[in-house]
Motif scaffolding. Structure first.
Motif, PDB file in Angstrom:
ATOM      1  N   SER A   1      22.823 -13.304  15.486  1.00  0.00           N
ATOM      2  CA  SER A   1      24.095 -12.974  16.135  1.00  0.00           C
ATOM      3  C   SER A   1      24.298 -11.462  16.128  1.00  0.00           C
ATOM      4  N   LYS A   2      24.950 -10.977  17.170  1.00  0.00           N
ATOM      5  CA  LYS A   2      25.281  -9.562  17.233  1.00  0.00           C
ATOM      6  C   LYS A   2      26.558  -9.290  16.446  1.00  0.00           C
ATOM      7  N   PHE A   3      26.646  -8.090  15.889  1.00  0.00           N
ATOM      8  CA  PHE A   3      27.831  -7.721  15.123  1.00  0.00           C
ATOM      9  C   PHE A   3      27.958  -6.203  15.098  1.00  0.00           C
ATOM     10  N   THR A   4      29.055  -5.736  14.547  1.00  0.00           N
ATOM     11  CA  THR A   4      29.307  -4.303  14.413  1.00  0.00           C
ATOM     12  C   THR A   4      29.415  -3.949  12.936  1.00  0.00           C
ATOM     13  N   LEU A   5      28.650  -2.972  12.493  1.00  0.00           N
ATOM     14  CA  LEU A   5      28.699  -2.485  11.117  1.00  0.00           C
ATOM     15  C   LEU A   5      29.358  -1.108  11.108  1.00  0.00           C
ATOM     16  N   ILE A   6      30.483  -0.995  10.412  1.00  0.00           N
ATOM     17  CA  ILE A   6      31.228   0.264  10.360  1.00  0.00           C
ATOM     18  C   ILE A   6      31.270   0.753   8.914  1.00  0.00           C
ATOM     19  N   ILE A   7      30.877   1.996   8.713  1.00  0.00           N
ATOM     20  CA  ILE A   7      30.977   2.643   7.396  1.00  0.00           C
ATOM     21  C   ILE A   7      31.946   3.809   7.522  1.00  0.00           C
TER      22      ILE A   7
ATOM     23  N   PHE B   1      30.347 -17.254   5.198  1.00  0.00           N
ATOM     24  CA  PHE B   1      28.979 -17.072   4.723  1.00  0.00           C
ATOM     25  C   PHE B   1      27.959 -17.459   5.803  1.00  0.00           C
ATOM     26  N   GLN B   2      28.278 -18.495   6.590  1.00  0.00           N
ATOM     27  CA  GLN B   2      27.383 -18.890   7.668  1.00  0.00           C
ATOM     28  C   GLN B   2      27.217 -17.773   8.687  1.00  0.00           C
ATOM     29  N   LYS B   3      28.315 -17.101   9.031  1.00  0.00           N
ATOM     30  CA  LYS B   3      28.241 -15.985   9.964  1.00  0.00           C
ATOM     31  C   LYS B   3      27.432 -14.832   9.382  1.00  0.00           C
ATOM     32  N   LEU B   4      27.617 -14.545   8.093  1.00  0.00           N
ATOM     33  CA  LEU B   4      26.842 -13.481   7.454  1.00  0.00           C
ATOM     34  C   LEU B   4      25.356 -13.802   7.458  1.00  0.00           C
ATOM     35  N   GLU B   5      25.012 -15.072   7.211  1.00  0.00           N
ATOM     36  CA  GLU B   5      23.608 -15.480   7.246  1.00  0.00           C
ATOM     37  C   GLU B   5      23.031 -15.280   8.649  1.00  0.00           C
ATOM     38  N   GLU B   6      23.832 -15.584   9.665  1.00  0.00           N
ATOM     39  CA  GLU B   6      23.373 -15.373  11.041  1.00  0.00           C
ATOM     40  C   GLU B   6      23.151 -13.892  11.323  1.00  0.00           C
ATOM     41  N   PHE B   7      24.044 -13.052  10.834  1.00  0.00           N
ATOM     42  CA  PHE B   7      23.863 -11.610  11.007  1.00  0.00           C
ATOM     43  C   PHE B   7      22.590 -11.144  10.306  1.00  0.00           C
TER      44      PHE B   7
ATOM     45  N   ILE C   1      33.048  -2.183   6.841  1.00  0.00           N
ATOM     46  CA  ILE C   1      33.838  -3.084   7.685  1.00  0.00           C
ATOM     47  C   ILE C   1      32.915  -3.797   8.669  1.00  0.00           C
ATOM     48  N   ILE C   2      33.115  -5.125   8.797  1.00  0.00           N
ATOM     49  CA  ILE C   2      32.475  -5.910   9.862  1.00  0.00           C
ATOM     50  C   ILE C   2      33.605  -6.636  10.584  1.00  0.00           C
ATOM     51  N   PRO C   3      34.099  -6.095  11.698  1.00  0.00           N
ATOM     52  CA  PRO C   3      35.310  -6.633  12.326  1.00  0.00           C
ATOM     53  C   PRO C   3      35.162  -8.052  12.856  1.00  0.00           C
ATOM     54  N   GLU C   4      33.950  -8.479  13.234  1.00  0.00           N
ATOM     55  CA  GLU C   4      33.767  -9.825  13.789  1.00  0.00           C
ATOM     56  C   GLU C   4      34.155 -10.925  12.813  1.00  0.00           C
ATOM     57  N   ILE C   5      34.062 -10.671  11.511  1.00  0.00           N
ATOM     58  CA  ILE C   5      34.434 -11.677  10.510  1.00  0.00           C
ATOM     59  C   ILE C   5      35.590 -11.191   9.633  1.00  0.00           C
TER      60      ILE C   5
ATOM     61  N   PHE D   1      24.904  -3.778  16.483  1.00  0.00           N
ATOM     62  CA  PHE D   1      23.645  -4.499  16.256  1.00  0.00           C
ATOM     63  C   PHE D   1      23.218  -5.199  17.535  1.00  0.00           C
ATOM     64  N   GLU D   2      21.949  -4.989  17.959  1.00  0.00           N
ATOM     65  CA  GLU D   2      21.450  -5.564  19.200  1.00  0.00           C
ATOM     66  C   GLU D   2      20.333  -6.579  18.993  1.00  0.00           C
ATOM     67  N   ASN D   3      19.377  -6.275  18.077  1.00  0.00           N
ATOM     68  CA  ASN D   3      18.238  -7.173  17.893  1.00  0.00           C
ATOM     69  C   ASN D   3      17.722  -7.060  16.468  1.00  0.00           C
ATOM     70  N   GLU D   4      16.691  -7.854  16.153  1.00  0.00           N
ATOM     71  CA  GLU D   4      16.169  -7.922  14.787  1.00  0.00           C
ATOM     72  C   GLU D   4      15.636  -6.585  14.289  1.00  0.00           C
ATOM     73  N   LYS D   5      15.203  -5.712  15.192  1.00  0.00           N
ATOM     74  CA  LYS D   5      14.682  -4.415  14.759  1.00  0.00           C
ATOM     75  C   LYS D   5      15.758  -3.597  14.033  1.00  0.00           C
ATOM     76  N   ASP D   6      17.011  -3.827  14.400  1.00  0.00           N
ATOM     77  CA  ASP D   6      18.097  -3.085  13.757  1.00  0.00           C
ATOM     78  C   ASP D   6      18.254  -3.450  12.284  1.00  0.00           C
ATOM     79  N   LEU D   7      17.731  -4.612  11.886  1.00  0.00           N
ATOM     80  CA  LEU D   7      17.806  -5.009  10.476  1.00  0.00           C
ATOM     81  C   LEU D   7      16.959  -4.093   9.596  1.00  0.00           C
ATOM     82  N   CYS D   8      15.983  -3.411  10.204  1.00  0.00           N
ATOM     83  CA  CYS D   8      15.068  -2.550   9.438  1.00  0.00           C
ATOM     84  C   CYS D   8      15.556  -1.111   9.339  1.00  0.00           C
ATOM     85  N   ARG D   9      16.683  -0.792   9.944  1.00  0.00           N
ATOM     86  CA  ARG D   9      17.211   0.574   9.854  1.00  0.00           C
ATOM     87  C   ARG D   9      17.573   0.911   8.405  1.00  0.00           C
ATOM     88  N   ASP D  10      17.158   2.101   7.949  1.00  0.00           N
ATOM     89  CA  ASP D  10      17.569   2.580   6.633  1.00  0.00           C
ATOM     90  C   ASP D  10      19.072   2.831   6.628  1.00  0.00           C
ATOM     91  N   VAL D  11      19.723   2.469   5.514  1.00  0.00           N
ATOM     92  CA  VAL D  11      21.165   2.679   5.354  1.00  0.00           C
ATOM     93  C   VAL D  11      21.423   3.254   3.971  1.00  0.00           C
TER      94      VAL D  11
END
Length: 457
Positions: free
Chosen positions: A403-409, A392-398, A338-342, A319-329
Motif C-alpha cells: 500500500s502507498k503511504f506518506t511518511l512525515i518526519i 497493525f494490518q495497515k502497517l504490515e501492508e506498508f 507522522i503517517i497521516p493515512e492511519i 511512498f510509491e513502490n517497494e524500492k522506497d523501503l530500501c531508502r536510508d532513514v
C-alpha cells in the motif's frame, strides 16, 4: 501424606488472578487477597494486590512494581482541559509526590503505590482531607477554612468544573505513569521529562548511592572524551550501502572509542563503544553501543553531531513502490514521526534516534506498539482491539510495500534525513520544508536556558 497447600503461584502476563485467604487487620477475620500481574502499555510490569473482607467490608488496594527502578526519575505534567481527562488511568509509585499548583497543594510520597483514574485520585484526596475536619473546625479554625476551600475546589475539578487545572507527578524512581488517551498520537496535554536523580533522592528510596557516584564519575569521563576535538581512536564509516540485516553493534568496530561503563541492569562494569558514521550528502552521526558481558544487556543509541540549526525541518516522503523501503532513514531524537493515512503520530523523542531504512523504521514502530502492548490481546476492550488490529494490518501492508503511504518526519532541528537514491538529480517523492521554531519548541530543546558564554562563572 496430603499434598502441601499451594500458597505461592507463578504468575505471567496471561495468568488469571491468584486468590488467597488473608487476615483482616480491621476485624481479625479471614478475608480474600487477589493478586494479578499485568502490564501498562508503553510502561512497565506491575503487580496489583487487592484485599476484601466480606465480614466487615474493609477493602485495601495496592500496586507493586515488577521490576527495578528506572534509569532516571520522571516528571509528568498533565493539563486537565476537559472532563474526559478525568478518566485517564494513573500509576502513582510509593516514591511519587503530587502537586496541584492552582491550589498550592502538595501531597508527599506515602510509601504506598496505587492505581486509579484521575477522578478516583481526586476523590481519595477529598476523603483524606475531610477525615479530621470536624475536629479542626473547633481546634484549628484557620486551617479548617483553608482545607475547606481546597476540598471545594477539588470537588469542582472532580465534577469537570473550574477547568483547566494542572496535575503534576514527580517521581525519582521513574515508575509513575499517566495514560495517553490516544496512544497513536502525540498528547499535547501531557508533558514528560526524564531527569537524573540526585544521590539524596536515591538514598531516600533506600538504595545505596555508591553505584550512583560511580555512574556520575563515568559520565564525566565520557563527556570529557566526547568533547575532545581530536576524536582520537574514532573510526569513520561510510554509511552508503549499509547492511541493515546486520546488528548495528557490529558497525562499531575495534578502532572505536571504548569506555568502561556501569551496566544499568546489574551495575557490573560493561563496555560502551562509540564511533562516528558519515551519511553521504548529510552529516556525521554518533553511534554508541553498550554491551554487558556479565548479564548480557545491550543498548544502542544514535545521535546527530554538530551545532543546533536555526530552523526546524519537515521531510515528507510519498511512498510509491517497494524500492522506497530500501531508502536510508535517520530519525533523530528531536523528531516527531507522522503517517497521516492511519492517523499515527509519535511524539518527539519516541523510539529515540533511529538509523535504518524505511522498512526497518516501520518494523520498530510495529514492535513498540504491538509486541510491547499486551492490552491488544484477549484482555483488551473489543472496540480498542479491533481498532488496533486494523491499524497493525495497515502497517504490515506498508512494510511489505503493498500500500502507498506518506511518511512525515518533523524535526525541531535539521538532524533527520531520508536518502535520495537519484542524487544528484532531484527526488520528486520527497518534499523538504524549513520552519521557524516556536518558543515552546525552543523550551523543549532547552535552547533558551543554554549558557554559551562565561562558563567559569
Amino acid at each position: 501424606m496430603n499434598n502441601p497447600e499451594v500458597i505461592y503461584a507463578n504468575l505471567t502476563g496471561d495468568s488469571e488472578p491468584f486468590v488467597t485467604d488473608s487476615l483482616c487487620v480491621n476485624c481479625e477475620k479471614q478475608g480474600k487477597t487477589t493478586i494479578l500481574l499485568t502490564k501498562i502499555p508503553m510502561f512497565s510490569n506491575i503487580i496489583i494486590v487487592s484485599f476484601d473482607c466480606e465480614h466487615c467490608g474493609y477493602k485495601n488496594n495496592e500496586v507493586q512494581f515488577g521490576g527495578e527502578i528506572k534509569e532516571k526519575g520522571i516528571k509528568l505534567h498533565l493539563k486537565v482541559n476537559e472532563p474526559k481527562d478525568l478518566q485517564r488511568q494513573i500509576i502513582r509509585s510509593e516514591f511519587c509526590k503530587v502537586l496541584i499548583p492552582e491550589l498550592e497543594f502538595e501531597m508527599p510520597s506515602n510509601k504506598k503505590s496505587s492505581i486509579n483514574t484521575l477522578e478516583g485520585f481526586l476523590q481519595n484526596i477529598i476523603d483524606d482531607l475531610s477525615h479530621d475536619q470536624p475536629i479542626r473546625k473547633f481546634t484549628q479554625v484557620e486551617v479548617y477554612d483553608r482545607i475547606e476551600y481546597i476540598i471545594g475546589k477539588l470537588k469542582e475539578f472532580k465534577e469537570g468544573q473550574g477547568l483547566p487545572f494542572n496535575w503534576m507527578l514527580e517521581d525519582p524512581s521513574g515508575n509513575s505513569f499517566i495514560q495517553n488517551l490516544n496512544e497513536l498520537q502525540d498528547d499535547p496535554s501531557l508533558k514528560i521529562q526524564h531527569y537524573i536523580r540526585t544521590i539524596e533522592e536515591l538514598e531516600a528510596m533506600g538504595y545505596s548511592a555508591e553505584n550512583q557516584k560511580q555512574e556520575v564519575q563515568q559520565l564525566q569521563q565520557q563527556q570529557q572524551i566526547i568533547a575532545d576535538p581530536i576524536h582520537q581512536g574514532t573510526e569513520q564509516i561510510q554509511a552508503g550501502g549499509q547492511n541493515f540485516n546486520q546488528s548495528i553493534e557490529d558497525s562499531v568496530k575495534n578502532e572505536s572509542i571504548n569506555i568502561p561503563t556501569p551496566c544499568n541492569v546489574c551495575k557490573e562494569m560493561g563496555e560502551n563503544k562509540m564511533c562516528t558514521v558519515t551519511i553521504p550528502h548529510f552529516k556525521e552521526i554518533l553511534i554508541m553501543s553498550f554491551n554487558c558481558g556479565f548479564c548480557g544487556f545491550k543498548d544502542t543509541e544514535v545521535k546527530a553531531t554538530g551545532e543546533i540549526s536555526k530552523q526546524g525541518k519537515i521531510i515528507e516522503l510519498k511512498f510509491e513502490n517497494e524500492k522506497d523501503l530500501c531508502r536510508d532513514v535517520f530519525k533523530s531524537d528531536t523528531a516527531k514521526l507522522i503517517i497521516p493515512e492511519i492517523e499515527l503520530e509519535l511524539g518527539t523523542g519516541t523510539l529515540g534516534g533511529v538509523y535504518s531504512n524505511v522498512e526497518g523504521l516501520l518494523e520498530q514502530i510495529l514492535t513498540r506498539l504491538r509486541d510491547n502492548n499486551p492490552f491488544v490481546g484477549d484482555s483488551a476492550d473489543d472496540n480498542y482491539r479491533k481498532k488496533m488490529e486494523s491499524f497493525f494490518q495497515k502497517l504490515e501492508e506498508f512494510k511489505s510495500g503493498k500500500s502507498k503511504f506518506t511518511l512525515i518526519i518533523r524535526d525541531l532541528v535539521e538532524n533527520s534525513f531520508i536518502q535520495n537514491p537519484y542524487y544528484p538529480n532531484e527526488d520528486t517523492q520527497v518534499k523538504i520544508t524549513l520552519f521557524d521554531r516556536t518558543p515552546e519548541d525552543n523550551d523543549e530543546l532547552g535552547i533558551d536556558t543554554m549558557k554559551t558564554e562565561n562558563y567559569q562563572n
